[in-house]
Design an enzyme around this catalytic site. Structure first.
Site, mmCIF file in Angstrom:
data_model
loop_
_atom_site.group_PDB
_atom_site.id
_atom_site.type_symbol
_atom_site.label_atom_id
_atom_site.label_comp_id
_atom_site.label_asym_id
_atom_site.label_seq_id
_atom_site.Cartn_x
_atom_site.Cartn_y
_atom_site.Cartn_z
ATOM 1 N N ILE A 166 0.904 -1.289 -0.045
ATOM 2 C CA ILE A 166 0.087 0.040 -0.050
ATOM 3 C C ILE A 166 0.823 1.312 0.055
ATOM 4 O O ILE A 166 1.768 1.346 0.983
ATOM 5 C CB ILE A 166 -0.826 0.097 1.175
ATOM 6 C CG1 ILE A 166 -1.802 -1.103 1.334
ATOM 7 C CG2 ILE A 166 -1.880 1.055 1.402
ATOM 8 C CD1 ILE A 166 -2.774 -1.367 -0.095
ATOM 9 N N LYS A 213 -3.755 6.694 3.041
ATOM 10 C CA LYS A 213 -4.717 7.433 3.152
ATOM 11 C C LYS A 213 -5.438 7.533 1.762
ATOM 12 O O LYS A 213 -6.777 7.192 1.585
ATOM 13 C CB LYS A 213 -4.198 8.850 3.357
ATOM 14 C CG LYS A 213 -5.297 9.776 3.894
ATOM 15 C CD LYS A 213 -4.746 11.206 4.130
ATOM 16 C CE LYS A 213 -5.374 11.911 5.376
ATOM 17 N NZ LYS A 213 -4.458 12.912 5.452
ATOM 18 N N THR A 214 -4.664 7.736 0.636
ATOM 19 C CA THR A 214 -5.333 7.560 -0.619
ATOM 20 C C THR A 214 -6.050 6.253 -0.945
ATOM 21 O O THR A 214 -7.180 6.335 -1.581
ATOM 22 C CB THR A 214 -4.611 8.247 -1.817
ATOM 23 O OG1 THR A 214 -3.491 7.303 -1.742
ATOM 24 C CG2 THR A 214 -4.359 9.526 -1.513
ATOM 25 N N GLN A 243 -9.861 5.153 -1.515
ATOM 26 C CA GLN A 243 -10.313 4.316 -2.973
ATOM 27 C C GLN A 243 -11.126 3.209 -2.306
ATOM 28 O O GLN A 243 -12.168 2.977 -3.004
ATOM 29 C CB GLN A 243 -8.989 3.571 -3.408
ATOM 30 C CG GLN A 243 -8.258 4.562 -4.240
ATOM 31 C CD GLN A 243 -8.698 4.406 -5.722
ATOM 32 O OE1 GLN A 243 -9.880 4.521 -5.965
ATOM 33 N NE2 GLN A 243 -7.950 3.723 -6.435
ATOM 34 N N GLU A 249 -10.681 -1.355 -8.457
ATOM 35 C CA GLU A 249 -11.597 -2.311 -8.900
ATOM 36 C C GLU A 249 -12.022 -2.972 -7.745
ATOM 37 O O GLU A 249 -13.162 -3.210 -7.409
ATOM 38 C CB GLU A 249 -11.310 -3.130 -10.120
ATOM 39 C CG GLU A 249 -10.751 -2.520 -11.281
ATOM 40 C CD GLU A 249 -10.985 -1.148 -11.632
ATOM 41 O OE1 GLU A 249 -12.330 -0.979 -11.781
ATOM 42 O OE2 GLU A 249 -10.025 -0.162 -12.177
#
Ligand code: FAD
Ligand code: SF4
Lengths: 745, 326
Positions: free
Chosen positions: A636, A640-641, A645, A712
Site C-alpha cells: 500500500i 490515506k489515498t 479508494q 476495482e
C-alpha cells in the site's frame, strides 16, 4: 530490494489536495481561451430511424449563433469511413459513433446537431429552436428481446482463447447432476457512472493541422490517438490536456460523440469551442454499466465441496459497437471446482454503447457468483465463510499456475473479526433490534494485477527540485501523490522536493488510467527513471570528481543544494554547478512488465467485504449499518489515498446494491431516469463509516514495488455482501438489483 | 432557457396585479422548482414576478393558531421554537424533504405549489397532458413506479411531491390567499385538486392569486407524531410513499388521530375514514393494521407501482407505531 520507505506506506496528504479544495485546480471546462465559443448538442427524440430534415433556420438566426452543424452541413471528417458497407462484418462492429456523418439514428438522444454561439446561454437557447423530422423505424430497447437474440461476441469468434470466449474445465454443465444443486438468475440494471464532473471538452485548432484539446479523459494518449486518426493527423499534431479529472469511474475510457462534435464545431467556426454535457446527456452519451442477465448453476457435495459451476452472462451493447467485459472471469479462478464452464454473450439493442464502470464486468459477475455462493451455503446449512474456506484454492484452477501472491485467507480473518461475524446466525431473520431486522453478509472480489509498459521523464532543477512527467491522468485515486512518494523514496528526497506533473499527452507516454493498473505500471517507470537520474548525475559529477566517478549509484545522496555520497559527506557537487555544463534535460526511461514472471504466475488482487444491514420488514427500507472492506492489494503506497479508494468503492457498491438503476420506457426507447433526482447515488446518510483493512504484503512478482492495484476490488463484491446480508436479515433473496423497498415489501 | 422579464415589486398589490394582468407572468419565490422547470423547457414564463421583497416571512403563534408567512423558509419554519412546540409533525415533514441546502431556499408557499416530479412531465420529448394538454399521459402505460394509487384519472396519474403538504393536510391547515378580487381562505385539503380532465391545473388558485400565509390551528398532537417517509435512499429523495400520523392518546387508548399519505395521489391524501376508525381503539399494531386496511380502500395500482398497495399500508402502520412510541 533495499528497505525503502519513508514515504511509501505513509499517509501523505494529496499533493493536489489544496488546489482542489480551494478551487484552484483547473478542470477541462474551466480553461479560458481567447475567442472561446460554446457548443450545445441537440439529441434525437427517436431511438431508431432516419433524419428526414432538420429545420435550423430559427436557431441560425438567434442572437450570437455562429453555426448549427448537422449531418447536412458537417465538415467531412477524414477518419469517418462509411460503416456497414462491408457485408462480411457484423453491423455491431462498426466502431465508435460517427457523429453528423449520416442520417441514421441509432439511439435516443443521439447527437443530431450542435449549436455554437458566443455565449453558453445563447447556444442553449438556440439549441431548443432546432427541429428535426424523422422517418421512424421500429426500435428494440427491451433486454428481454435482446436476450432472445443474444450472440457470441465477434472477438470470441475470432479468437477462441479470448477472455470472452466460452470456457470449459472438466465437464460443461456438470452441476445439473450434482448432489446439492442450485440454479439461479441474477440481473443488474443499466447503471450510469455519473461522476461529479460533467464530461467536458475544449477543442482548439491552433493551425489547420494542429489540434489541442482540453478534455475529460482517463487516457491522454488514447484520446490523442483516436482524434489524430479521426482527422488523419500525425499523433504529434494533437495535444491532449487532462490535468484534473473530477471522477470518471470508467466513462472517460472511450472517445465519445460529443468530443468529435466539439472538434468538428471548432473546425467549422474557426474558434475554440467549449462543450459541456448536461447531466441528462451523461446518461445517453458517455457509456454506462450494461444491463446484464446472468445465470449460475452450482453443485456441491453435502460436505461443502463445490463440484461444478456454470456461469452464463449476457450483457447489453449497442447496435453499432460491441462492448465486452470480463463478467465471468472470477468464476473461473476463485474456487476449486473440477467442473467449471462459462458462456458470455451480447445483446445488441438500439441504445448507445456501454463502457466499463468501476470494477466493471467483474463487479457484475461477482454479484451473481457471490450471491450464489451464499445461496449454496444456505442450502448446505453452512456458514458462508466456512463454505468459501472449504473451496479455497492455493493455485489458479484456470491454468494451474501458482499465484504471484494471495492473502485472501488473511483478509477473511481480519474482516470477520472486525465486523463481528460470530454474531451472524445461520437462520435468516434471527436477529432484531426494535423494528429492524439485522443481517450479516459477505462478498469476495478479485481483479487481475495488471501491469503494462510505461515511460517516465525526470530531471533535476538547479534549486534541487526533481521534476517528473507522465502523460498519465489522475482521476481521483491519488496517482500524483503515489508517484511523488515513489520518487521521494527512490531518490531519498522529501516529497516537497518532488514535482510530479501529469495529464498531458506531451509528457512521457503512459497508459490510460483504468483497470487498477496505474501504480503497477507507472510506479516502476517512475522508480526506474529516478534511478537513471541518479546514475546520470553521478556520471556528470564524476567528470570532475573522482569520488563520484568511482561511486555506486545507490550511494548517491540528494542534499538540499548539492549531490553527495553515502558515507562520504566531503564529496559534493552543487546542483548549480552540475547543471551549468548542460541543462540536464529529461532522462526518459521505459519500464516494461517482467515478461517471464507474467508467464509463470497468476496475478490477482483480492478483496472481501463484510456488511451488516438493518431492514425494516414493514417498509422494506435497508440501511447498511457497518461495512468492513479488506484488501490484499500488495504494497500500500499511501494508506490515506488507498483507504479513500476503498471507501469510495464501498459506497459505490452500496449504490449498486440498494439504489442505482435507470429505467427505460421501451415504447419510446428513452430513459426516464436522467437526472440526479431520479438516478439515485448514495448520499452521506446511506454510507456508514466504512472500515478498511489492508494486508499490506508486497507481491514479489508484479513489480519491484510489490503493488497489485486497488481501484476495482474496492467495489467488486460489495453488492453481493449487502444482498447476502439482506437475505440473512429477512430470508428474502433479491436477485435483481437494486434492492429497493418495492422488492422487499 | 427563454428570455424573460423580471420584476421585484415591494408592494403585495403590485405583485398580484403584475401576475393577474399578464397570462404569461408567474410568481417566483425560492426558485428551486420553477427555475429547474424553466431550464428544462417545461415552463416558459415571459415574466417573473419575484415576491421576495414582500413582508411575508413572519412566523407567529397567536392564541389558538400558528401563522406561517408564505415566504418563511422551510429551514426557518422547521427550526422555529413555536412550530417545534405546537406542530412537531410539520417539523418532521419539512425536514424529510429535499436537502438542507434546498430547504434554505425553499419557501412555504413555493413548497405547496411545487409541481409533480413525473419524469414524463420533465421531458419535453415525451407526451404529457399536464405539460401539454392533449398529448396523452406518458406514464399511464409507461414507467409508473412513482405514480398514484388514489384519485387519478385516465388523463393523469401523477403524484404531488411535497412532504410539508402531507403534514399540513393532516393538521387541518388553512391557506390564506390574496388576489385581484380580494382575500380568501382555502382549507388546505381544497388547495390541491385531482387531475380529472384538466391535469394542467394543479390547484384551485385563480390567476394572480398569491399565497400569503398558512394557518395551523392548535391541536393536541404535540407529542405522539411521526412522519415516516420511504424512499430509495436514506435522505434526499422523493417519497415512494410517506405517511403522517398524529395521535392523541389517553393511556393506550386513541382519543383522536390525524392521518395522511404522501406519494399516492395528485394531492396530499388525507385519511379521514382511517382516523375515525382509530378513535376509541387501543394503540396496538393490530389496530393500526386494521386502520391501514381502511385507509387503502379504493386504491388501484398500475403496472409498475403495484408495490404501493403493500408499501402504503405498511408505512402507515410504521408511522403509527413511531407516533405511539414517541
Ligand atoms: C433535487 C430536489 C429534491 C427535492 N426533494 C424534495 C423532497 O424530498 N420533498 C419535498 O417536499 N420537496 C422536495 N423538493 C422540492 C422543494 O421542496 C421545492 O422546490 C421548494 O419547496 C419550492 O419552493 P420555492 O420557494 O423554491 O418555489 P419556487 O420554485 O419559487 O416556486 C414554485 C411554484 O410556486 C409558485 N409560488 C411560489 N410562491 C408562491 C406564492 N406565495 N403564492 C403563489 N404562488 C407561489 C411559483 O410561481 C411556482 O410556480 C426538491 C427539490 C429539488 C430540486
Ligand atoms: S402522469 Fe400526469 S404528469 Fe405524468 S405524464 Fe401523465 S399527464 Fe403528465
Amino acid at each position: 530490494m533495499k528497505p525503502l520507505s519513508k514515504q511509501i506506506g505513509s499517509t501523505l496528504n494529496r499533493v493536489d489536495g489544496h488546489l482542489k479544495v480551494t478551487g484552484a485546480a483547473t478542470y477541462s471546462a474551466e480553461y479560458e481561451l481567447p475567442g472561446m465559443s460554446y457548443a450545445v448538442l441537440v439529441g434525437s427524440t427517436i431511438a431508431k430511424g432516419r433524419i428526414k430534415s432538420i429545420d435550423a433556420r430559427a436557431a441560425e438566426k438567434a442572437p450570437g449563433v455562429l453555426a448549427v452543424i448537422t449531418h447536412f452541413n458537417s465538415p467531412k471528417v477524414p477518419g469517418f469511413t462509411p460503416t456497414g458497407k462491408d457485408p462480411s462484418q457484423p453491423q455491431t462492429t462498426g466502431g465508435r459513433l460517427k457523429v453528423f456523418n449520416d442520417d441514421k439514428v441509432r439511439f435516443n438522444d443521439q447527437p443530431i446537431a450542435v449549436v455554437v454561439a458566443d455565449t453558453l446561454e445563447r447556444a442553449r437557447f438556440a439549441a431548443r429552436l432546432v427541429k428535426a423530422e424523422y422517418e421512424q423505424e421500429k426500435h428494440e430497447t427491451d433486454m428481454a428481446a435482446g436476450l432472445r437474440q443474444a450472440f457470441v461476441p465477434t472477438q470470441a469468434k475470432k479468437n477462441p482463447k479470448s477472455g470472452v470466449a466460452d470456457y470449459v474445465r472438466g465437464t460443461a454443465d456438470a452441476y445439473k447432476t450434482g448432489a446439492v444443486k442450485l440454479e439461479a438468475e441474477y440481473v443488474i440494471p443499466t447503471e450510469v457512472h455519473h461522476p461529479m464532473e460533467l464530461q467536458a471538452i475544449i477543442a482548439h485548432w491552433e493551425a489547420p493541422d494542429r489540434l489541442t484539446i482540453y478534455d475529460k479523459t482517463q487516457g491522454t494518449m488514447a484520446t490523442r490517438r483516436d482524434f489524430a486518426k479521426e482527422w488523419g493527423l500525425p499523433e504529434e499534431n494533437v495535444k491532449v490536456i487532462a490535468t484534473f479529472v473530477g471522477g470518471a469511474f470508467g466513462n472517460a475510457l472511450h472517445s465519445w460523440p460529443h468530443e468529435s462534435a466539439a472538434i468538428i464545431a471548432a473546425r467549422q467556426v474557426k474558434r475554440p469551442v467549449k462543450l459541456v454535457l448536461t447531466r441528462e446527456q451523461m446518461t445517453t452519451m458517455v457509456g454506462y454499466r450494461p444491463h446484464t442477465w446472468q445465470k449460475i448453476g452450482m453443485s456441491a457435495s453435502p460436505d461443502g465441496k463445490i463440484t461444478a459451476i456454470t456461469h452464463e452472462a449476457t450483457g447489453q451493447t449497442s447496435s453499432y459497437e460491441e462492448f465486452t467485459e470480463s463478467t465471468v472471469q472470477q468464476t473461473r479462478m476463485m474456487y476449486t471446482a473440477p467442473n467449471v464452464n462459462t458462456r458470455y454473450r451480447l445483446a445488441a439493442l438500439d441504445v448507445s454503447t456501454p463502457i466499463w464502470m468501476r470494477g466493471p464486468g467483474e463487479a457484475t459477475g461477482a454479484f451473481a457468483l457471490e450471491s450464489a455462493m451464499d445461496e449454496m451455503a444456505h442450502l448446505l446449512n453452512l456458514d458462508p465463510l466456512e463454505f468459501r474456506l472449504r473451496n479455497y484454492t492455493d493455485k489458479d484452477p484456470e491454468n494451474g499456475k501458482p499465484w504471484s501472491s494471495k492473502f485472501l485467507k488473511e483478509c477473511y480473518q481480519m474482516g470477520a473479526e472486525r465486523i463481528g461475524w460470530s454474531k451472524r446466525q445461520l437462520k435468516p431473520g434471527s436477529l432484531r433490534d426494535g423494528d429492524w431486522l439485522i443481517g450479516y453478509g459477505m462478498g469476495v472480489g478479485t481483479f487481475g494485477a495488471h501491469r503494462g509498459s510505461s515511460k517516465a521523464n525526470v530531471r533535476l532543477l538547479p534549486n534541487g527540485t526533481v521534476v517528473l512527467q507522465s502523460a498519465v491522468t489522475d482521476i481521483g485515486p491519488g496517482t500524483g501523490t503515489a508517484m511523488t512518494q515513489i520518487a521521494a523514496d527512490t531518490l531519498g528526497l522529501p516529497p516537497e522536493k518532488i514535482r510530479f506533473e501529469w495529464g498531458n499527452s506531451e509528457f512521457a507516454p503512459a497508459p490510460t488510467q483504468g483497470g487498477s493498473a496505474i501504480v503497477n505500471t507507472v510506479g516502476p517507470a517512475v522508480q526506474e527513471a529516478c534511478l537513471a537520474l541518479k546514475e546520470k548525475l553521478r556520471t556528470m559529477a564524476g567528470a570532475s570528481n573522482a569520488a563520484f566517478a568511482s561511486a555506486r549509484k545507490e550511494d548517491v545522496v540528494f542534499a538540499d543544494k548539492y549531490l553527495t555520497l553515502n558515507g562520504n559527506d566531503t564529496a559534493r557537487a552543487s546542483y548549480a554547478d552540475l547543471l551549468k555544463q548542460t541543462d540536464g534535460g529529461f532522462v526518459t526511461v521505459e519500464s516494461k512488465p517482467n515478461g517471464e514472471n507474467g508467464q509463470k504466475y497468476s496475478m490477482y488482487s483480492y478483496s472481501v467485504h463484510f456488511a451488516e444491514v438493518r431492514v425494516n420488514p414493514l417498509t422494506g427500507e435497508v440501511r447498511v449499518s457497518k461495512l468492513v472492506s479488506c484488501a490484499d492489494a500488495g504494497t500500500i503506497v499511501n494508506q490515506k489515498t488507498a483507504g479513500n479508494q476503498m471507501k469510495g468503492g464501498a459506497v459505490g457498491g452500496i449504490g449498486m446494491a440498494l439504489m442505482e438503476a435507470t429505467h427505460m420506457d421501451d415504447r419510446f426507447g428513452r430513459y426516464v431516469t436522467k437526472d440526479l433526482a431520479d438516478y439515485h447515488v448514495p448520499v452521506q446518510a446511506d454510507a456508514p463509516a466504512v472500515e478498511v483493512l489492508f494486508v499490506n504484503q508486497p507481491d514479489p512478482h508484479v513489480n519491484a514495488l510489490g503493488t497489485k492495484g486497488i481501484g476495482e476490488i474496492a467495489i467488486i463484491g460489495v453488492a453481493p455482501a449487502i444482498a447476502n446480508a439482506v437475505f440473512n436479515a429477512t430470508g428474502k433473496r433479491v436477485r435483481e438489483l437494486p434492492i429497493t423497498p418495492d422488492k422487499l415489501v | 432557457m427563454n428570455q424573460f422579464q423580471y420584476v421585484r415589486p415591494s408592494k403585495q398589490q403590485a405583485a398580484i396585479e403584475a401576475v393577474a394582468k399578464d397570462a404569461n407572468a408567474t410568481f417566483i419565490a425560492g426558485g428551486t422548482n420553477l427555475v429547474d422547470l424553466m431550464k428544462r423547457g417545461v415552463m416558459a414564463p415571459q415574466k417573473l414576478v419575484d415576491i421576495n421583497r414582500l413582508p411575508l416571512t413572519r412566523i407567529d403563534h397567536d392564541p389558538g393558531k400558528l401563522r406561517i408567512g408564505a415566504l418563511a423558509l422551510n429551514s426557518a419554519v422547521a427550526d422555529d421554537k413555536q412550530v417545534r412546540e405546537h406542530q412537531p409533525l410539520l417539523v418532521q415533514a419539512i425536514n424529510a424533504g429535499a436537502s438542507a441546502q434546498l430547504r434554505n431556499m425553499a419557501t412555504t408557499g413555493g413548497n405547496m405549489l411545487q409541481r409533480t416530479r413525473c419524469p414524463y412531465f420533465y421531458d419535453t420529448a415525451m407526451p404529457c397532458n399536464k405539460r401539454e394538454p392533449g398529448t396523452g399521459c406518458g406514464a399511464l402505460e409507461g414507467i409508473n413506479r412513482m405514480h398514484a394509487i388514489f384519485g387519478f384519472s385516465d388523463k393523469c396519474i401523477a403524484v404531488h411531491p411535497s412532504d410539508m403538504s402531507v403534514a399540513l393536510v393532516a393538521l387541518d391547515a388553512t391557506v390564506l390567499v390574496s388576489g385581484p378580487r380580494g382575500d380568501r381562505r382555502i382549507a388546505f385539503a381544497d388547495l390541491h385538486r385531482l387531475p380529472g380532465d384538466t391535469p394542467e391545473k394543479d390547484t384551485t388558485l385563480e390567476p394572480g392569486e398569491l399565497i400569503t400565509a398558512v394557518e395551523v390551528p392548535d391541536n393536541p398532537f404535540t407529542k405522539h407524531v411521526s412522519y415516516h417517509k420511504v424512499r430509495e435512499r436514506a435522505s434526499y429523495a422523493f417519497a415512494l410513499v410517506s405517511a403522517a400520523a398524529a395521535l392523541d392518546l389517553d393511556g393506550s387508548t386513541i382519543k383522536a388521530a390525524r392521518l395522511a399519505f404522501g406519494g399516492v395521489a395528485h394531492k396530499p391524501w388525507r385519511l379521514t375514514a382511517a382516523e375515525q376508525f382509530l378513535v376509541g381503539k387501543p394503540a396496538t399494531e393490530e389496530t393500526f393494521k386494521q386502520a391501514a386496511t381502511v385507509a387503502m380502500q379504493g386504491a388501484k395500482a398500475f403496472k409498475h407501482n403495484e408495490y404501493k398497495l403493500r408499501l402504503a399500508p405498511n408505512t402507515l402502520v410504521q408511522a403509527l407505531k413511531n407516533a405511539t412510541a414517541a
